[in-house]
Design an enzyme around this catalytic site. Structure first.
Site, PDB file in Angstrom:
ATOM      1  N   LYS A 154      42.638  41.958  35.530  1.00  4.82           N
ATOM      2  CA  LYS A 154      42.483  40.597  35.004  1.00  4.82           C
ATOM      3  C   LYS A 154      43.419  40.264  33.852  1.00  4.82           C
ATOM      4  O   LYS A 154      43.477  41.005  32.869  1.00  4.82           O
ATOM      5  CB  LYS A 154      41.055  40.415  34.511  1.00  4.82           C
ATOM      6  CG  LYS A 154      40.026  40.376  35.602  1.00  4.82           C
ATOM      7  CD  LYS A 154      38.703  40.105  34.957  1.00  4.82           C
ATOM      8  CE  LYS A 154      37.606  39.926  35.970  1.00  4.82           C
ATOM      9  NZ  LYS A 154      36.317  39.852  35.291  1.00  4.82           N
TER      10      LYS A 154
ATOM     11  N   GLY B  34      39.307  50.876  25.617  1.00  7.91           N
ATOM     12  CA  GLY B  34      38.958  49.621  24.937  1.00  7.91           C
ATOM     13  C   GLY B  34      39.419  49.632  23.488  1.00  7.91           C
ATOM     14  O   GLY B  34      40.004  48.653  23.006  1.00  7.91           O
TER      15      GLY B  34
HETATM   16  P1  AMP Z   1      41.335  47.109  34.739  1.00  9.75           P
HETATM   17  O1  AMP Z   1      39.957  47.680  34.751  1.00  9.75           O
HETATM   18  O2  AMP Z   1      41.409  45.661  34.415  1.00  9.75           O
HETATM   19  O3  AMP Z   1      42.334  47.937  33.953  1.00  9.75           O
HETATM   20  O4  AMP Z   1      41.826  47.166  36.249  1.00  9.75           O
HETATM   21  C1  AMP Z   1      41.934  48.351  36.968  1.00  9.75           C
HETATM   22  C2  AMP Z   1      41.643  48.075  38.389  1.00  9.75           C
HETATM   23  O5  AMP Z   1      42.521  47.079  38.870  1.00  9.75           O
HETATM   24  C3  AMP Z   1      41.843  49.273  39.298  1.00  9.75           C
HETATM   25  O6  AMP Z   1      40.594  49.676  39.800  1.00  9.75           O
HETATM   26  C4  AMP Z   1      42.759  48.775  40.383  1.00  9.75           C
HETATM   27  O7  AMP Z   1      42.337  49.166  41.675  1.00  9.75           O
HETATM   28  C5  AMP Z   1      42.651  47.279  40.255  1.00  9.75           C
HETATM   29  N1  AMP Z   1      43.847  46.584  40.768  1.00  9.75           N
HETATM   30  C6  AMP Z   1      45.118  46.805  40.429  1.00  9.75           C
HETATM   31  N2  AMP Z   1      45.944  46.015  41.135  1.00  9.75           N
HETATM   32  C7  AMP Z   1      45.177  45.270  41.941  1.00  9.75           C
HETATM   33  C8  AMP Z   1      45.446  44.270  42.921  1.00  9.75           C
HETATM   34  N3  AMP Z   1      46.702  43.876  43.188  1.00  9.75           N
HETATM   35  N4  AMP Z   1      44.405  43.714  43.566  1.00  9.75           N
HETATM   36  C9  AMP Z   1      43.146  44.102  43.296  1.00  9.75           C
HETATM   37  N5  AMP Z   1      42.814  45.042  42.379  1.00  9.75           N
HETATM   38  C10 AMP Z   1      43.829  45.617  41.712  1.00  9.75           C
END
Ligand code: AMP
Length: 397
Positions: free
Chosen positions: A196, A374
């Site tokens: 995100k 975090g």
């Molecule tokens: P975060 O927790 O925000 O650091 O996001 C990590 C997660 O983002 C991981 O579990 C990835 O599988 C997911 N992620 C990364 N790239 C994508 C993408 N293009 N579409 C969906 N999920 C994603």
């Protein structure tokens, strides 16, 4: 912050907040990295004849008392094995029995308290719980960088009850991460990924003030691409953040920061490990497809830019690295960062990027891997960490 190595701890009962929030599977610790990260402080205290009382949270219990699933007992077993000496484990947190266990400790001995979050007052930053914990000890040390962004009783309120110090891991984390902000050797390259934009907007803003190159991958990149008018098909994106994404692109341009977005993506018709994949240049994306990784041209572009860096900060995967078919972008970035070895300062901030590094067997090739996902983000964003602010406030007491 006052550091624990600047005070005489001999014979004193020292209450140490550690981050033993380790992954467990069927009552076994699957990864002891966080336990090992606390060893410099634990061993320092033992060597200097302190009576060591460790406390941590573990997982997300309900806060209504003991739950077997979240007990610290497996952690006590692992710590005993690592220290080569039996760690006393207290299956309770706050009653007279624990006080007598703490009082009976010999110099150099270690007591591990039960999961702090079995008591609902921990997350409420209760001064009553802080006072009960403080009765166990003469000094307090915070070595739980991974929990420093939480204003909880064992992190924040406790500093009002005991003379308080930073542990060795806490100091190392803060000094290393702060040095990225204060005097990074250039070029300074930041790599941000993950799901995100909304989670990372503050850190993007803060890093734009300091980096030479900012590269964006993960699902985050689709909000930027969509905002610029590209077809992104069914890829994950946040419509509310398109405006902000355009402002970020503008800010990067004004500040002369090279902001890299993918040139191509690896896409699939649906989110699945075995979905058929296809590579699309970003101006040819099919509206029925979903981008799940950066493509090979982007990997080459990103790896090349990383190769020029003298300082690197990386947080967040480039794609769904948990699936083999969508790991190549994250792997390319991980390899490029790892191959810098002694030629650059490389810092990776917690969470998924660390799991990715570990799964590729590259963790050892990174100069500094933060134990706090975090907390490291919050520090780099410039948002005060309650645990650190509380330690700083004690200096003037
Ligand atoms: P975060 O927790 O925000 O650091 O996001 C990590 C997660 O983002 C991981 O579990 C990835 O599988 C997911 N992620 C990364 N790239 C994508 C993408 N293009 N579409 C969906 N999920 C994603």
């Amino acid at each position: 912050m006052n550091s624990i190595d600047a005070v005489d701890v001999g014979g004193k009962r020292v209450l140490v907040r550690v981050d033993f929030n380790v992954p467990l599977s069927e009552g076994t610790v699957c990864d002891d990295t966080r336990i090992r990260a606390a060893l410099p402080t634990i061993n320092y205290l033992r060597k200097n004849d302190a009576k060591v009382i460790l406390m941590s949270h573990l997982g997300r219990p309900k806060g209504v008392g003991f739950e077997d699933e979240y007990s610290m007992a497996p952690v006590a077993r692992v710590l005993s094995r690592i220290l080569g000496e039996e760690v006393v484990y207290s299956p309770i947190v706050d009653n007279a029995e624990v006080r007598s266990m703490a009082d009976q400790l010999k110099e150099g001995q270690v007591l591990l308290l039960e999961n702090l979050r079995f008591d609902v007052r921990e997350k409420e930053n209760s001064s009553e719980l802080a006072e009960e914990l403080a009765q166990l000890a003469d000094l307090y040390v915070n070595d739980a960088f991974g929990a420093a962004h939480r204003a909880h009783a064992s992190v924040e309120a406790i500093t009002r009850c005991l003379p308080s110090y930073a542990g060795l891991l806490m100091s190392l984390e803060i000094n290393t991460l702060s040095s990225l902000l204060d005097a990074p050797e250039r070029p300074f390259v930041a790599i941000l990924g993950g799901s995100k934009v909304s989670d990372k907007i503050k850190i993007i803003d803060a890093l734009l003030e300091r980096v030479d190159v900012l590269m964006i991958g993960g699902a985050m990149c689709f909000t930027f691409l969509k905002a610029q008018g590209y077809e992104i098909g069914k890829s994950l994106y946040e419509s509310d953040w398109e405006e902000k994404a355009l402002q970020i692109l503008q800010k990067a341009q004004e500040r002369g920061v090279q902001l890299l977005l993918p040139l191509d993506v690896i896409a699939a018709p649906h989110f699945a490990e075995d979905a058929p994949t296809r590579i699309y240049s970003i101006d040819e994306m099919d509206s029925t497809m979903m981008g799940l990784d950066i493509g090979p041209a982007s990997s080459t572009l990103y790896a090349r830019a990383i190769g020029t860096a003298k300082t690197v900060f990386w947080n967040g995967p480039m794609g769904v690295f948990e699936f083999k078919a969508f790991e190549s972008g994250t792997k390319a970035v991980a390899k490029a960062v790892a191959s810098l070895q002694h030629n650059a300062t490389t810092v990776v901030g917690g969470g998924d990027s660390v799991s990715a590094l570990r799964s590729f067997g590259l963790e050892d090739k990174i100069a500094f891997v933060s134990t706090g996902g975090g907390a490291s983000m919050q520090l780099l964003e410039g948002t005060p960490l309650p645990g650190v602010e509380a330690l700083k406030a004690r200096i003037n007491d």
